[in-house]
Design a protein around this motif. Sequence first.
Motif, PDB file in Angstrom:
ATOM      1  N   LEU A 120       0.828  -1.207   0.000  1.00 35.63           N
ATOM      2  CA  LEU A 120       0.000   0.000   0.000  1.00 35.63           C
ATOM      3  C   LEU A 120       0.866   1.263   0.000  1.00 35.63           C
ATOM      4  O   LEU A 120       0.550   2.238  -0.693  1.00 35.63           O
ATOM      5  CB  LEU A 120      -0.925  -0.007   1.221  1.00 35.63           C
ATOM      6  CG  LEU A 120      -2.039  -1.058   1.210  1.00 35.63           C
ATOM      7  CD1 LEU A 120      -2.795  -1.050   2.530  1.00 35.63           C
ATOM      8  CD2 LEU A 120      -3.003  -0.810   0.055  1.00 35.63           C
ATOM      9  N   CYS A 121       1.946   1.242   0.773  1.00 38.52           N
ATOM     10  CA  CYS A 121       2.869   2.387   0.775  1.00 38.52           C
ATOM     11  C   CYS A 121       3.484   2.582  -0.610  1.00 38.52           C
ATOM     12  O   CYS A 121       3.628   3.721  -1.087  1.00 38.52           O
ATOM     13  CB  CYS A 121       3.969   2.177   1.811  1.00 38.52           C
ATOM     14  SG  CYS A 121       3.424   2.309   3.521  1.00 38.52           S
ATOM     15  N   SER A 122       3.845   1.484  -1.253  1.00 37.39           N
ATOM     16  CA  SER A 122       4.428   1.561  -2.597  1.00 37.39           C
ATOM     17  C   SER A 122       3.424   2.130  -3.598  1.00 37.39           C
ATOM     18  O   SER A 122       3.778   2.971  -4.434  1.00 37.39           O
ATOM     19  CB  SER A 122       4.887   0.171  -3.057  1.00 37.39           C
ATOM     20  OG  SER A 122       5.863  -0.340  -2.194  1.00 37.39           O
ATOM     21  N   CYS A 123       2.172   1.679  -3.497  1.00 35.38           N
ATOM     22  CA  CYS A 123       1.125   2.195  -4.389  1.00 35.38           C
ATOM     23  C   CYS A 123       0.944   3.701  -4.197  1.00 35.38           C
ATOM     24  O   CYS A 123       0.776   4.447  -5.179  1.00 35.38           O
ATOM     25  CB  CYS A 123      -0.192   1.476  -4.122  1.00 35.38           C
ATOM     26  SG  CYS A 123      -0.231  -0.231  -4.673  1.00 35.38           S
ATOM     27  N   TYR A 124       0.994   4.140  -2.955  1.00 33.21           N
ATOM     28  CA  TYR A 124       0.845   5.566  -2.659  1.00 33.21           C
ATOM     29  C   TYR A 124       1.974   6.381  -3.297  1.00 33.21           C
ATOM     30  O   TYR A 124       1.747   7.474  -3.826  1.00 33.21           O
ATOM     31  CB  TYR A 124       0.832   5.773  -1.141  1.00 33.21           C
ATOM     32  CG  TYR A 124       0.745   7.217  -0.716  1.00 33.21           C
ATOM     33  CD1 TYR A 124      -0.467   7.894  -0.733  1.00 33.21           C
ATOM     34  CD2 TYR A 124       1.896   7.896  -0.308  1.00 33.21           C
ATOM     35  CE1 TYR A 124      -0.540   9.228  -0.344  1.00 33.21           C
ATOM     36  CE2 TYR A 124       1.829   9.224   0.084  1.00 33.21           C
ATOM     37  CZ  TYR A 124       0.610   9.885   0.060  1.00 33.21           C
ATOM     38  OH  TYR A 124       0.545  11.209   0.446  1.00 33.21           O
ATOM     39  N   LEU A 125       3.190   5.829  -3.256  1.00 35.43           N
ATOM     40  CA  LEU A 125       4.350   6.552  -3.771  1.00 35.43           C
ATOM     41  C   LEU A 125       4.400   6.583  -5.294  1.00 35.43           C
ATOM     42  O   LEU A 125       4.811   7.580  -5.894  1.00 35.43           O
ATOM     43  CB  LEU A 125       5.640   5.935  -3.216  1.00 35.43           C
ATOM     44  CG  LEU A 125       5.854   6.082  -1.700  1.00 35.43           C
ATOM     45  CD1 LEU A 125       7.070   5.283  -1.257  1.00 35.43           C
ATOM     46  CD2 LEU A 125       6.009   7.550  -1.317  1.00 35.43           C
ATOM     47  N   VAL A 126       4.003   5.483  -5.944  1.00 34.97           N
ATOM     48  CA  VAL A 126       4.160   5.393  -7.394  1.00 34.97           C
ATOM     49  C   VAL A 126       2.906   5.837  -8.158  1.00 34.97           C
ATOM     50  O   VAL A 126       2.969   6.008  -9.385  1.00 34.97           O
ATOM     51  CB  VAL A 126       4.514   3.948  -7.831  1.00 34.97           C
ATOM     52  CG1 VAL A 126       5.773   3.470  -7.113  1.00 34.97           C
ATOM     53  CG2 VAL A 126       3.363   2.981  -7.583  1.00 34.97           C
ATOM     54  N   PRO A 128       1.199   8.740  -8.536  1.00 32.97           N
ATOM     55  CA  PRO A 128       1.229   9.952  -9.383  1.00 32.97           C
ATOM     56  C   PRO A 128       1.885   9.706 -10.741  1.00 32.97           C
ATOM     57  O   PRO A 128       1.363  10.137 -11.778  1.00 32.97           O
ATOM     58  CB  PRO A 128       2.034  10.951  -8.542  1.00 32.97           C
ATOM     59  CG  PRO A 128       1.825  10.502  -7.143  1.00 32.97           C
ATOM     60  CD  PRO A 128       1.775   9.006  -7.211  1.00 32.97           C
ATOM     61  N   GLY A 129       3.036   9.021 -10.752  1.00 30.46           N
ATOM     62  CA  GLY A 129       3.719   8.757 -12.009  1.00 30.46           C
ATOM     63  C   GLY A 129       2.920   7.830 -12.914  1.00 30.46           C
ATOM     64  O   GLY A 129       2.839   8.052 -14.129  1.00 30.46           O
ATOM     65  N   ASN A 135      -2.717   8.263 -18.190  1.00 31.29           N
ATOM     66  CA  ASN A 135      -3.644   9.306 -18.626  1.00 31.29           C
ATOM     67  C   ASN A 135      -3.220   9.864 -19.982  1.00 31.29           C
ATOM     68  O   ASN A 135      -4.043  10.033 -20.896  1.00 31.29           O
ATOM     69  CB  ASN A 135      -3.703  10.412 -17.579  1.00 31.29           C
ATOM     70  CG  ASN A 135      -4.835  11.391 -17.841  1.00 31.29           C
ATOM     71  OD1 ASN A 135      -5.999  11.012 -17.945  1.00 31.29           O
ATOM     72  ND2 ASN A 135      -4.493  12.667 -17.946  1.00 31.29           N
ATOM     73  N   LYS A 136      -1.920  10.144 -20.139  1.00 30.99           N
ATOM     74  CA  LYS A 136      -1.402  10.634 -21.414  1.00 30.99           C
ATOM     75  C   LYS A 136      -1.546   9.571 -22.508  1.00 30.99           C
ATOM     76  O   LYS A 136      -1.868   9.880 -23.661  1.00 30.99           O
ATOM     77  CB  LYS A 136       0.062  11.039 -21.274  1.00 30.99           C
ATOM     78  CG  LYS A 136       0.279  12.305 -20.450  1.00 30.99           C
ATOM     79  CD  LYS A 136       1.764  12.632 -20.351  1.00 30.99           C
ATOM     80  CE  LYS A 136       1.979  13.896 -19.519  1.00 30.99           C
ATOM     81  NZ  LYS A 136       3.430  14.189 -19.374  1.00 30.99           N
ATOM     82  N   TYR A 137      -1.308   8.320 -22.129  1.00 28.75           N
ATOM     83  CA  TYR A 137      -1.373   7.223 -23.096  1.00 28.75           C
ATOM     84  C   TYR A 137      -2.776   7.098 -23.687  1.00 28.75           C
ATOM     85  O   TYR A 137      -2.941   7.021 -24.921  1.00 28.75           O
ATOM     86  CB  TYR A 137      -0.965   5.920 -22.418  1.00 28.75           C
ATOM     87  CG  TYR A 137      -1.125   4.697 -23.290  1.00 28.75           C
ATOM     88  CD1 TYR A 137      -0.174   4.374 -24.253  1.00 28.75           C
ATOM     89  CD2 TYR A 137      -2.245   3.867 -23.152  1.00 28.75           C
ATOM     90  CE1 TYR A 137      -0.327   3.253 -25.052  1.00 28.75           C
ATOM     91  CE2 TYR A 137      -2.406   2.744 -23.951  1.00 28.75           C
ATOM     92  CZ  TYR A 137      -1.445   2.447 -24.900  1.00 28.75           C
ATOM     93  OH  TYR A 137      -1.592   1.336 -25.700  1.00 28.75           O
TER      94      TYR A 137
END
Length: 257
Positions: A120-126, A128-129, A135-137
Motif C-alpha cells: 500500500l505504501c508503494s502504491c501511494y508513492l508510485v 502519481p507517475g 492518462n497521457k497514453y
Amino acid sequence: MPGGEKIAVLVLAAAAVHSIKIFRLYFALYGKGVSSGQHLRQYCKTITVNMIIPLKMGDIFRAYCYGYKMQNYFGGAALIVFDRFTDTLALVTMILAVQMVWALKIMPLLYILLIILMFLCSCYLVFPGMYQYWNKYFLKLSASKNRNSILRMLEYFNYAYKELVITIKGRGILLYILSLAAWAVEIYGLFLSNGISAGNQAEQMVSDYLMSALTGIPSVYMEQFVLVSILLLAVIYLFLHMVYLTDLFLLLEDFLF
C-alpha cells in the motif's frame, strides 16, 4: 479483582482508548467541514456498528457516513482507509515490539500483513507517475467508449488519491503516535482489569490479545473490551440524540472559536 471494580476499570480503559481515537480521527478531519459534535455522533454510531459487523465490513458504513457529512464520498473513503492503515500499522508495531521483548513466535499472518502494508505504501508513492503515464497514453488514442471509461476511472482514482494526500499531509506521524497510544492504553487497561502485573501470565495475555486483534479470532480479553466499548458508545450516542447535545456543541464552537 472484584467484579464491580473490574467493570469500572474496563469502562475507564474503553473511555480513554476511544477518546484518543476520537481525537485522532477529528484531527484527520480538521478542515473538512465536520463539527466536533457531528464527529462525536458519527464516531459512536459507526464504531458501534463496526464492532458488531464481522471482518471490518463496518468500515464501508463508516466511509459512507463520514462521506455524507463531508459531502465528499471519496474524501470519506480516503479518511477511513488512512485511519485503518495507521491503526493496523500501530498494531503491527506493538506485536513486533512484544515479540522482540518476549521472543515469541511470529505468526505467518503478520508477515502477510507487513507485505500488504508495504504494498500500500508503494502504491501511494508510485501512483502519481503511473496516473500521468496512463492518462497521457489513453488521451493519445482514438476516441472510443472503452477509452472514455478508462479515463473516467483514472480520474476517480486520482481524485481519491488527492483526498488521501490532503488527509495524510502534515498529520501522518501524529496519527500514528496516537494509534500507538490507544493500543498501549488498551493493553494497560486489560492488565489492570485482570489484576496482572508481570510474568508468564502477562506475556500470554498480551500475546493472546494482540493476536486476537490481528486475526479477528476473539479472545476472552478482547470480548470483554469490545462488549464494554459497544455498550459505552451506544449509550453516548443515544444520550446525544436524547438531549440534542450536537446543537450545544455547535453553539460552544461558535462561542469559543
